[in-house]
Write an enzyme that holds these catalytic residues in place. Structure first.
Site, short mmCIF file in Angstrom:
data_model
loop_
_atom_site.label_atom_id
_atom_site.label_comp_id
_atom_site.label_asym_id
_atom_site.label_seq_id
_atom_site.Cartn_x
_atom_site.Cartn_y
_atom_site.Cartn_z
N VAL A 20 0.83 -1.20 0.00
CA VAL A 20 0.00 0.00 0.00
C VAL A 20 0.87 1.27 0.00
O VAL A 20 0.37 2.38 -0.17
CB VAL A 20 -0.98 -0.03 1.21
CG1 VAL A 20 -1.91 1.16 1.19
CG2 VAL A 20 -1.82 -1.30 1.17
N GLY A 21 2.17 1.11 0.19
CA GLY A 21 3.06 2.28 0.14
C GLY A 21 2.92 3.17 1.36
O GLY A 21 2.79 4.39 1.25
N LEU A 22 2.98 2.56 2.52
CA LEU A 22 2.69 3.31 3.75
C LEU A 22 3.91 3.98 4.38
O LEU A 22 3.76 4.74 5.32
CB LEU A 22 2.05 2.37 4.78
CG LEU A 22 0.71 1.75 4.40
CD1 LEU A 22 0.29 0.71 5.43
CD2 LEU A 22 -0.37 2.82 4.29
N LEU A 27 12.10 2.90 0.22
CA LEU A 27 11.91 3.01 -1.23
C LEU A 27 11.15 1.83 -1.81
O LEU A 27 10.35 2.00 -2.73
CB LEU A 27 13.28 3.16 -1.92
CG LEU A 27 14.13 4.36 -1.43
CD1 LEU A 27 15.45 4.43 -2.18
CD2 LEU A 27 13.38 5.68 -1.55
N ASN A 111 11.78 -4.49 14.66
CA ASN A 111 11.23 -3.23 15.16
C ASN A 111 10.32 -3.43 16.37
O ASN A 111 9.70 -2.47 16.84
CB ASN A 111 10.43 -2.52 14.06
CG ASN A 111 11.26 -2.27 12.83
OD1 ASN A 111 10.96 -2.78 11.76
ND2 ASN A 111 12.34 -1.52 12.98
N GLU A 175 12.38 2.88 17.10
CA GLU A 175 12.09 1.78 16.15
C GLU A 175 12.75 0.48 16.58
O GLU A 175 12.93 -0.45 15.78
CB GLU A 175 12.51 2.19 14.74
CG GLU A 175 11.82 3.45 14.23
CD GLU A 175 10.57 3.22 13.38
OE1 GLU A 175 10.51 2.25 12.64
OE2 GLU A 175 9.63 4.06 13.46
N ARG A 212 13.84 8.13 12.00
CA ARG A 212 12.84 7.47 12.85
C ARG A 212 13.29 7.22 14.29
O ARG A 212 12.49 6.76 15.09
CB ARG A 212 12.46 6.13 12.23
CG ARG A 212 11.83 6.21 10.85
CD ARG A 212 11.21 4.85 10.56
NE ARG A 212 10.88 4.64 9.16
CZ ARG A 212 10.30 3.54 8.72
NH1 ARG A 212 10.02 2.56 9.57
NH2 ARG A 212 10.02 3.38 7.45
N HIS A 246 16.35 2.52 8.47
CA HIS A 246 16.84 1.96 9.74
C HIS A 246 18.33 1.69 9.57
O HIS A 246 18.79 1.36 8.46
CB HIS A 246 16.16 0.63 10.09
CG HIS A 246 14.72 0.75 10.45
ND1 HIS A 246 13.75 -0.08 9.95
CD2 HIS A 246 14.08 1.58 11.31
CE1 HIS A 246 12.56 0.23 10.46
NE2 HIS A 246 12.74 1.25 11.28
N CYS A 367 15.18 -7.90 9.19
CA CYS A 367 14.00 -7.16 9.69
C CYS A 367 12.99 -8.11 10.31
O CYS A 367 12.20 -7.70 11.16
CB CYS A 367 13.29 -6.45 8.54
SG CYS A 367 14.28 -5.23 7.71
O1 SUG Z 1 8.77 0.15 8.74
N1 SUG Z 1 7.65 -1.50 5.86
C1 SUG Z 1 8.44 -1.52 7.07
C2 SUG Z 1 9.72 -2.30 6.85
C3 SUG Z 1 10.46 -2.50 8.14
C4 SUG Z 1 11.82 -3.07 7.92
N2 SUG Z 1 12.44 -3.28 9.16
C5 SUG Z 1 13.77 -3.11 9.42
N3 SUG Z 1 14.55 -2.51 8.57
N4 SUG Z 1 14.22 -3.54 10.53
C6 SUG Z 1 8.75 -0.10 7.53
O2 SUG Z 1 9.00 0.76 6.67
C7 SUG Z 1 5.70 -1.03 4.53
C8 SUG Z 1 4.22 -1.23 4.62
C9 SUG Z 1 3.51 -0.77 3.38
O3 SUG Z 1 4.04 0.05 2.64
O4 SUG Z 1 2.39 -1.22 3.17
C10 SUG Z 1 6.39 -1.08 5.86
O5 SUG Z 1 5.81 -0.76 6.89
#
Ligand code: SUG
Length: 446
Positions: A20-22, A27, A111, A175, A212, A246, A367
């Site tokens: 969903v690009g939240l 990227l 996280n 985080e 973050r 992160h 992750c």
């Molecule tokens: O927080 N992606 C997570 C990915 C987390 C990766 N964790 C570590 N690097 N430890 C974030 O950005 C994407 C959800 C979306 O776009 O629908 C998302 O939340």
């Protein structure tokens, strides 16, 4: 010194895994927004990765997905009526909020919390601070359930201290372990804790993407955990600008070895000096640095080389790097990875694992797991039903096959049937993992 092992607690992918690009600044999340996901494949990939770790002889645990759609959140912002009505009204009136309520982001267990092993904690317990994850709305919904989940997994208050998340203020943006690295001679011995932060609480942040983690959040965590030997390097602004939201996108460490990219830290020389000073008389840190010339940051973010699991495997004298398949696909990252294994450095072997469904949302192997160093006695005190085994793998794979969809477009998140399916699946999961009949909000209000 007491003997201890590093256990991995992986977040199981939930039935609403979607693109969903939240997450601005992540990227992959932005690039793949609107794509169709495959929650079933995502969950099976995660289970297969857990199996790899457990087959290596490393203790592995499963963390249950959170309840999504998060109806309780939607009710708290004014949607009312039957749960299906709440969901339907939210999608009509505020689709961005409804989408945030559907994310399966609890799967990225790195996280979930910051962890201090008993060897480093003043009171000799293992300490956990669940992350407040307040930079992104969809992730800020995780803290409360994560706290509950960690208290179920680590129930014995004489051995484990699961704190509440830090205050939900931008000053304490946190985080979790994705920005924490622990170095040591042996897992059970004293360690040096790198708390890597992106901005200070009162600083005017002018980056294009959010930082973050604040320094103040980690200082608070160090205080409440009574954690010894903390060093506080700053994450490079250039890393955040390049898509490393992160620190674990640009750095991973285990035992004496810190493996990182040239652009990971704002002041690498100061970081190395601080780590050496903190480690004096304990161990000699080994810094393995990859230059921008060897691996430009764009290839780094595409390949996620540093988001590998760096493992001390029983019976192997050098470390094993478990890298995402994307590292093998990227010629530059692959050359770096294979070069490491061919050298005489601390990393003896590189393996690859397919977690492509998660990678499309910016989450690699590292992750998906929360590392928890545990002594034998602490290991005994963990909820045994969440311990991964070939039998549990079979049970959970069967559960996923029966309960998860193999195709989910963002528009499908509004389907009221998905709400029912998810709840039925999670209800069954609470029995498989002995989480109790009050683990999820929907179970408490039923
Ligand atoms: O927080 N992606 C997570 C990915 C987390 C990766 N964790 C570590 N690097 N430890 C974030 O950005 C994407 C959800 C979306 O776009 O629908 C998302 O939340």
């Amino acid at each position: 010194m007491t003997f201890a092992v590093e256990a991995n607690c992986d977040g199981l992918v939930g039935p609403t895994h979607s693109y969903v690009g939240l997450s601005p600044g992540n990227l992959a999340s932005t690039r793949n927004a609107g794509e169709v996901s495959n929650p079933r494949a995502a969950a099976l990939e995660g289970l297969a990765k857990m199996r790899r770790l457990s087959d290596l002889g490393l203790p592995q645990f499963v963390l249950a997905p959170h309840e999504r759609p998060a109806i309780r959140f939607l009710k708290s912002i004014g949607f009312s009526g039957a749960d299906e009505t709440v969901l339907e009204d939210a999608w009509k009136a505020a689709p961005a909020l409804a989408a945030a309520a559907c994310s399966s982001s609890s799967m990225w267990a790195a996280n979930a919390a910051t962890v201090t092993p008993s060897a480093d904690a003043a009171d000799g317990r293992v300490h956990f601070s669940p992350a407040n994850l307040l930079t992104n709305l969809h992730r800020s919904l995780e803290g409360e359930q994560t706290t509950r989940a960690l208290r179920r997994l680590f129930p014995d208050a004489r051995r484990f201290a699961v704190h509440d998340p830090l205050p939900a203020q931008p000053h304490f943006a946190d985080e979790g372990a994705a920005n924490h690295v622990r170095l040591c001679a042996e897992h059970g011995g004293p360690g040096v804790n790198l708390f890597v932060w992106g901005r200070q609480a009162w600083e005017d942040w002018d980056g294009a993407f959010p930082a973050r983690q604040t320094r103040e959040a980690f200082e608070a965590i160090q205080r409440r955990h009574g954690a010894a030997r903390g060093v506080f390097p700053r994450q490079a602004k250039a890393a955040i600008a390049g898509g490393a939201f992160h620190n674990d996108v640009v750095c991973v460490g285990t035992r004496q070895c810190l493996f990182f990219h040239e652009r990971a830290f704002e002041d690498r020389v100061a970081m190395e000096r601080a780590v050496r000073t903190a480690a004096a008389d304990l161990f000699e840190p080994v810094f393995v640095e990859v230059s921008e010339a060897e691996l430009p940051i764009a290839d780094l973010v595409a390949s996620y080389l540093f988001n590998s699991q760096l493992l001390a495997v029983p019976g192997e004298d050098r470390l094993v790097l478990l890298a995402p398949a994307e590292t093998r696909d990227n010629p530059r990252a692959y050359a770096v990875a294979e070069g490491l294994a061919a050298s005489n450095g601390p990393i003896g072997r590189v393996d690859y694992v397919d977690v492509r469904q998660s990678m499309r949302n910016g989450g690699g192997p590292a992750c998906l797991r929360l590392r928890v160093v545990l002594t034998d006695e602490e290991l005994e005190a963990v909820n045994p039903a969440q311990r991964f085994s070939p039998d549990l793998h079979k049970t959970l794979a069967d559960w996923v096959e029966r309960r998860y969809r193999d195709s989910l477009a963002p528009g499908d998140l509004a389907d009221p049937l998905l709400l029912t399916e998810s709840r039925e699946a999670l209800d069954e999961l609470t029995r498989i993992l002995s989480l109790g009949g009050d683990f999820y909000p929907f179970q408490r209000t039923a």
